[in-house]
Design a protein around this motif. Structure first.
Motif, mmCIF file in Angstrom:
data_model
loop_
_atom_site.group_PDB
_atom_site.id
_atom_site.type_symbol
_atom_site.label_atom_id
_atom_site.label_comp_id
_atom_site.label_asym_id
_atom_site.label_seq_id
_atom_site.Cartn_x
_atom_site.Cartn_y
_atom_site.Cartn_z
ATOM 1 N N LEU A 501 -33.059 -81.002 4.339
ATOM 2 C CA LEU A 501 -32.642 -81.264 5.831
ATOM 3 C C LEU A 501 -32.545 -80.047 6.794
ATOM 4 O O LEU A 501 -32.180 -79.341 7.584
ATOM 5 C CB LEU A 501 -31.028 -82.058 5.611
ATOM 6 N N GLU A 502 -31.899 -78.659 6.092
ATOM 7 C CA GLU A 502 -31.735 -78.094 5.978
ATOM 8 C C GLU A 502 -33.384 -76.561 6.259
ATOM 9 O O GLU A 502 -32.994 -76.473 7.627
ATOM 10 C CB GLU A 502 -31.268 -76.671 4.799
ATOM 11 N N TRP A 505 -33.294 -78.617 10.256
ATOM 12 C CA TRP A 505 -33.400 -78.696 10.726
ATOM 13 C C TRP A 505 -33.231 -76.882 11.808
ATOM 14 O O TRP A 505 -33.586 -76.935 12.941
ATOM 15 C CB TRP A 505 -31.843 -78.113 10.737
ATOM 16 N N LYS A 509 -33.479 -76.919 15.838
ATOM 17 C CA LYS A 509 -32.064 -76.830 16.160
ATOM 18 C C LYS A 509 -32.348 -75.718 17.679
ATOM 19 O O LYS A 509 -32.079 -76.166 18.952
ATOM 20 C CB LYS A 509 -31.640 -75.424 15.646
ATOM 21 N N PRO A 510 -33.714 -75.298 17.826
ATOM 22 C CA PRO A 510 -34.025 -74.388 19.364
ATOM 23 C C PRO A 510 -34.272 -75.178 20.105
ATOM 24 O O PRO A 510 -34.628 -75.589 21.468
ATOM 25 C CB PRO A 510 -35.051 -73.308 18.855
ATOM 26 N N LEU A 512 -33.420 -78.898 20.465
ATOM 27 C CA LEU A 512 -32.031 -79.518 20.224
ATOM 28 C C LEU A 512 -31.110 -80.162 21.866
ATOM 29 O O LEU A 512 -30.696 -79.744 22.611
ATOM 30 C CB LEU A 512 -30.619 -79.159 19.465
ATOM 31 N N VAL A 520 -31.354 -86.062 15.740
ATOM 32 C CA VAL A 520 -29.829 -85.574 14.455
ATOM 33 C C VAL A 520 -28.559 -85.658 14.515
ATOM 34 O O VAL A 520 -28.098 -85.993 13.230
ATOM 35 C CB VAL A 520 -30.079 -84.342 15.362
ATOM 36 N N CYS A 523 -29.570 -88.643 11.840
ATOM 37 C CA CYS A 523 -29.831 -87.713 11.046
ATOM 38 C C CYS A 523 -28.140 -87.375 10.382
ATOM 39 O O CYS A 523 -27.963 -87.350 8.557
ATOM 40 C CB CYS A 523 -30.582 -86.852 11.198
ATOM 41 N N TYR A 524 -27.355 -86.732 10.328
ATOM 42 C CA TYR A 524 -26.017 -86.494 10.802
ATOM 43 C C TYR A 524 -25.321 -87.045 10.260
ATOM 44 O O TYR A 524 -24.449 -87.794 8.929
ATOM 45 C CB TYR A 524 -25.570 -85.422 11.730
ATOM 46 N N ARG B 351 -26.766 -74.469 25.725
ATOM 47 C CA ARG B 351 -27.289 -75.074 24.922
ATOM 48 C C ARG B 351 -26.507 -74.603 23.271
ATOM 49 O O ARG B 351 -26.809 -75.743 21.930
ATOM 50 C CB ARG B 351 -28.901 -76.033 24.998
ATOM 51 N N HIS B 355 -24.399 -76.901 19.089
ATOM 52 C CA HIS B 355 -24.787 -77.571 17.683
ATOM 53 C C HIS B 355 -23.719 -75.738 16.625
ATOM 54 O O HIS B 355 -23.998 -75.047 16.911
ATOM 55 C CB HIS B 355 -25.904 -78.280 17.045
ATOM 56 N N PHE B 359 -27.615 -77.182 8.743
ATOM 57 C CA PHE B 359 -27.024 -78.529 9.539
ATOM 58 C C PHE B 359 -25.745 -79.116 8.940
ATOM 59 O O PHE B 359 -25.071 -80.160 9.319
ATOM 60 C CB PHE B 359 -28.224 -79.613 8.608
#
Ligand code: FAD
Ligand code: FAD
Lengths: 545, 429
Positions: A501-502, A505, A509-510, A512, A520, A523-524, B351, B355, B359
């Motif tokens: 999962l990491e 991610w 992430k870029p 999102l 996400v 999923c989280y 942005r 987050h 994760f």
């Protein structure tokens, strides 16, 4: 300390290393491949998978262009199941220099690339999603190549011919005896076990990391790392490779692949000591999406699935140069001649799609040193899975009772090896990853035959978790199957779920926003809100497991 | 059509609000696009479980007394802690009327076992997940058998058992595992190895297979005193069948949540809808509110996707459309917006700050704390700064709380939904 004796050692499990291992095995040379992470986890797994026709290089680098078209033709025969013969277009946009079009046709002629002028209307028929305002178009024999399948098939063949493969095992240094390199010191990164491997020749195929390997043998070799980023869109918006007809620049290429399309690439210099920390920058994403949209306007309406980047393994020949101007030529170094260190050769540069040629060059030199007089056979010998033309109708008939979509995707990924994977037992073809149609049988096969050590490896072999949901449900299921098939303990499975999962991610992430953010959140919720996975404590080495 | 109140979004929050209003005689409609978060949740209602930094909250109401003072924007602060309590127990009583028994450890949290064998503090659980007998058996260190259908792809007891065994609470408890043969009961056209919890639950909603199942559980459990099963033993007839199974086997049978879809959550969803309908509420499923007419600081009517030109009029409106997951919030390349009325939203401009870097970060992800900004009466502002006095925002749509880090999702949905109903009722009086 564990010790292994062999004839040849290959460092690096990218396409080049895997190809070299296979080439040597085909010549009857006993070989061991050592890869610090997973096969195809380096630059090989971080590009567009474009099976170049050579057109892109025809104007600036004729030699590379010639290599490309030669290898293009060979790979279409020996690696069928890793390739889609989509064809490609080079299109001129209103803002592009119109003269480049003519120049390209002329240079393709010199390189021996079949390059055909097509009308705008015809181009739009071939690729309906194309920007209708293009001014001109050329059709070329570009295709796509799946780097994971390609590398895995090379490794599989080598192993079936007796080669040894050690993944998740990093080379920490070259062992020298006087003016010769005689072996390597390595460490299994999962168990911490140290071992030494000795052999008559060491092939350094560790890509951009080759500089470190050389340094550990006291040899100076300077790499010139250049980062390239790509974005994946969640829908196959094009069926042929679309290239922009201009001097190569950012965001010029859109490549279809499996169920998605990718836009590439950028080019940014990076410091050598930062190559393991590179990430996709915000401005690169904006550039790629903007340029992509010019070629195929649908891009802006399609969800972005993930973004990733790789480092081009270019060897600095001399002086300062812009990353893109360097020849992508193949570099083969005999360190005995260059640095007076015997027993070591470096093979680097080139491209994914010239891996076979690079392997041939490296294996030729290695064999010369080992005094093995066997010719290279890889131009003609098909990879496992690619022995015959893929005939979907025939497979569907052979596997009557199993859903066609399952047969189709298994065939697509494993070619003829489908017969070792599918059988008419409900459990075997029950789906584990619904997005990419990965069955329990395919996972079992990968766990047993394809050097899979964790879920991230499994994703490279099967595409599990690569679809729109990015592994929400199938990651947990896969973790369960590792235990079921005795490929991991329960504790290890929990840990690899976190790692998977990491790893996912990093790519999400870029990008999102929109649906990616929605997925996400879900999923989280599952893995942290419902499972509390982030709170699971993992014992250190030595503690009870 | 004219209603006293139109509720947009039929999840935990919207339905709690609707039930309270309908009970007091208001003519209510709930309009809902699709499945709510309940269909995926654990089915336990969290109130407040974690202080942060790994510290667990044992007495959530006591904790809230302090917490509210230093977090004035938190939805609980805007409800007030005594109203949070009132709302939660009201909710429990309503579910009781629908045959769903919720367990609570008086005013304290209890732990429920997750799919991965971690323990989560929560406030209400269904009695098949936790109850006094389970607690007692547990205190006596009775042996547990973790059972599963062989080949069921959405639950792997081995992954859970290892984490349970590491937990001090389970240190001296013996846990065995056992397999139950795959139910060859379903549709022969389907591949049973692709069944989801819902497919199996439907099978066990009929009585036909219970005896067979009981016999298998008996054998697989060996000498264990209780059997843990994935939560898929029926939806509508669950309570009766669960009792029957316990009688037939002589075992305590308790449930562990599985991968979504969540049968435990669906039971609550069914119960809430049924209760709402019994009180005369109108539930319009499969339609989406697209916008409304605003005049003089009031929302006069809303229109829906399928409703064409016929608008829905009401004295008050509730927006309980959930977070990103349910479409209550929408994010674009560089902004977050509320899609129905364009209400003012709390988020970050950059942005990269939406987050955390990992994760599984220590402090959760900021985007979970985004939402529609409201005043203390849960009234939002339009984008041009107009306060909408008869529109109330509730549930996962709200900002300034982190449901996952705090372990507060269900509690916020229930208490803000209930609070909105009280405010509407008070205004009408
Ligand atoms: C952005 C981008 C786009 C590209 N697009 C294309 C394209 O479309 N088509 C194409 O043909 N080519 C493309 N390329 C080029 C192509 O990806 C590379 O040329 C090719 O993958 C290099 O393969 P390799 O095996 O030589 O190196 P790598 O794949 O990098 O393999 C080296 C391996 O060595 C391992 N290693 C490193 N250090 C150690 C150690 N100490 N011990 C053990 N193992 C070690 C690494 O983990 C790695 O797996 C692209 C490159 C980039 C960067
Ligand atoms: C996977 C998951 C697991 C969870 N687990 C737990 C848990 O274990 N314990 C706990 O306490 N909490 C849990 N939660 C949180 C809790 O379930 C939610 O916070 C709560 O259910 C939110 O309720 P809601 O009514 O505010 O929103 P939702 O349940 O999201 O409902 C919103 C509804 O509005 C509808 N909608 C949206 N826009 C429109 C529109 N324009 N017109 C009409 N309808 C619309 C949607 O279709 C949806 O049905 C979980 C949440 C998720 C996602």
């Amino acid at each position: 300390m564990k010790r292994i004796e062999t004839e040849a050692i290959v460092i690096g499990g990218g396409a080049t290393g895997a190809g070299t291992l296979r080439d040597l095995s085909l010549r009857g040379v006993r070989a061991v491949l050592i890869e610090k992470s997973d096969i195809a986890s380096g630059t090989t797994g971080r590009n567009h998978g474009l099976l170049h026709s050579g057109t892109r290089y025809a104007v600036n680098d004729l030699e590379s262009a010639r290599e490309c078209i030669r290898e293009n033709k060979i790979l279409k025969k020996i690696a069928r199941h890793c390739i889609e013969d989509t064809g490609g277009l080079f299109v001129t946009l209103p803002e592009d220099d119109p003269s480049y079009h003519g120049k390209l046709i002329e240079h393709c002629k010199y390189a021996g690339i079949r390059c055909e002028e097509v009308s705008v209307q015809e181009a739009l028929r071939i690729e309906p999603n194309l920007n209708p305002n293009i001014l001109a178009a050329l059709r070329v024999p570009d295709g796509t190549i799946d780097p994971f399948r390609l590398t895995s098939a090379n490794v599989l063949d080598a192993q079936e011919r007796g080669a040894t493969v050690l993944t998740h095992t990093g080379v920490s240094g070259i062992i020298r005896e006087g003016d010769r390199a005689i072996g390597v010191r390595c460490r299994d990164r999962r168990t911490g076990v140290e071992l030494e491997v000795f052999g008559g020749i060491i092939v350094n195929a560790s890509g951009v990391w080759g500089q470190e390997i050389c340094a550990s043998a006291g040899i100076a070799l300077r790499m010139f790392p250049s980062k390239g980023s790509m974005v994946i869109i969640d829908y196959r918006i094009n069926n042929v490779v679309v290239n922009r007809c201009r001097v190569p620049s950012d965001g010029d290429i859109i490549v279809p692949g499996d169920t998605v399309s990718l836009i590439g690439t950028t080019s940014k210099k990076v410091e050598y000591d930062k190559i393991d920390e590179i990430t996709v920058d915000e401005d690169e994403i904006a550039t790629l999406l903007e340029s992509g949209e010019k070629l195929i306007p649908n891009v802006s309406r399609t969800r972005v699935l993930r973004a990733y980047c790789g480092v081009r393994p270019l060897i600095a020949v001399s002086g300062e140069m812009d990353g893109r101007e360097i020849s992508r030529g193949i570099v083969l170094i005999d360190h005995e001649r260059r640095d007076s260190v015997g027993g070591l050769i470096t093979i680097a540069g080139g491209k994914l799609m010239t891996y076979r040629l690079m392997a041939e060059m490296a294996a030729d030199l290695a064999c010369a040193k080992l005094k093995v007089r066997k010719k290279c056979r890889t131009q003609k010998t098909a990879l496992p899975g690619s022995e015959r033309k893929l005939d979907q109708a025939k497979s569907v008939k052979f596997f009557t009772g199993i859903p066609n979509s399952v047969v189709g995707s298994t065939l697509y990924r494993h070619g003829q090896r489908i017969r070792n994977i599918l059988h008419r037992e409900k459990r075997n073809y029950g789906l584990i990853c619904e997005c990419e149609m990965v069955t329990e049988g395919e996972i079992e096969y990968a766990l047993k035959k394809l050097n899979v050590k964790d879920i991230v490896d499994l994703r490279r072999r099967t595409r599990i978790g690569m679809g729109p949901c990015q592994g929400q449900l199938c990651a947990y299921r896969a973790a369960g199957l590792f235990v079921k098939y005795d490929s991991a303990t329960s504790a290890e499975s929990n840990k690899m779920l976190v790692d998977f999962l990491e790893e996912r991610w990093k790519g999400i992430k870029p990008v999102l926003w929109g649906d990616a953010l929605r997925e996400v959140e879900f999923c989280y919720w599952i893995y942290q809100g419902l499972f509390g996975l982030g709170d699971v404590r993992f014992p250190e080495e030595g503690e009870d497991r | 059509m004219r209603y006293d109140c139109v509720i947009i979004g039929g999840g935990l929050s919207g339905l709690t609000c609707g039930i309270r209003l309908a009970e007091k005689g208001a003519r209510c409609a709930v309009i809902s696009t699709g499945m709510s978060a309940l269909h995926f949740s654990s089915g336990s209602i969290d109130l407040f479980g974690n202080e942060g930094e790994g510290k667990i909250v044992f007495r959530p109401f006591e904790y809230l007394e302090k917490f509210i003072g230093s977090n004035p924007l938190h939805p609980y602060a805007r409800c007030g802690s005594s109203r949070v309590r009132e709302a939660l127990f009201y909710f429990r009583d309503q579910l009781d009327l629908e045959d769903i028994d919720l367990y609570n450890n008086d005013d304290a949290n209890h732990f429920h076992v997750t799919t991965l064998g971690t323990l989560k503090p929560t406030f209400f659980s269904q009695r098949s997940v936790f109850n006094e007998k389970i607690r007692l058996a547990f205190e006596k260190k009775s042996k547990i058998a973790a059972l599963n259908f062989e080949g069921y792809r959405d639950f792997y007891p081995e992954l859970a058992v290892i984490n349970l065994k590491r937990n001090v609470l389970f240190r001296n408890i013996e846990i065995s595992s056992g397999k139950i043969l795959y139910p060859d009961y379903g549709d022969p056209q389907r591949n049973p190895f692709e069944y989801r919890s819902i497919d199996i639950a439907r099978i066990f909603d009929t009585e036909r297979y219970l005896e067979d199942l009981a016999a298998q559980i008996r054998t697989a459990a060996g000498d264990a005193a209780f059997a843990a099963m994935p939560a898929f033993l029926g939806i509508t007839n669950f309570k009766r069948h669960h009792q029957l199974l316990q009688q037939l086997t002589g075992l305590l049978i308790y449930e562990i949540p599985t991968l979504p879809p969540s049968i435990l959550g669906m039971r609550i969803d069914n119960a809430l809808k049924s209760r709402f309908a019994a009180l005369g509420g109108v539930y319009i499923a499969g339609d989406t509110v697209r916008g409304g007419t605003i005049a003089g600081g009031r929302l006069e009517s809303v229109f829906t996707e399928n409703g064409g030109s016929s608008a829905l009029y009401a004295g008050s409106f509730v927006l309980a459309s959930g977070s990103f997951f349910s479409g209550g919030l929408v994010s674009e390349f560089s902004r977050v917006r509320e899609p129905v009325f364009g209400l003012r939203v709390y988020s970050h401009a950059e942005r990269s700050k939406w987050h955390a870097q990992e994760f599984f970060p220590r402090n959760g992800h900021p985007f979970l704390e985004f939402g529609v900004e409201t005043d203390e009466r849960f009234n939002p502002l339009t984008d041009d700064g107009q306060r909408l006095g008869n529109l109330y925002c509730t549930g996962a749509l709200l900002p300034h709380y982190n449901p996952i880090r705090e372990g507060s999702g269900g509690g916020v949905a229930v208490s803000t939904g209930y609070r909105a109903a009280e405010l509407i009722l008070a205004g009408n009086r």
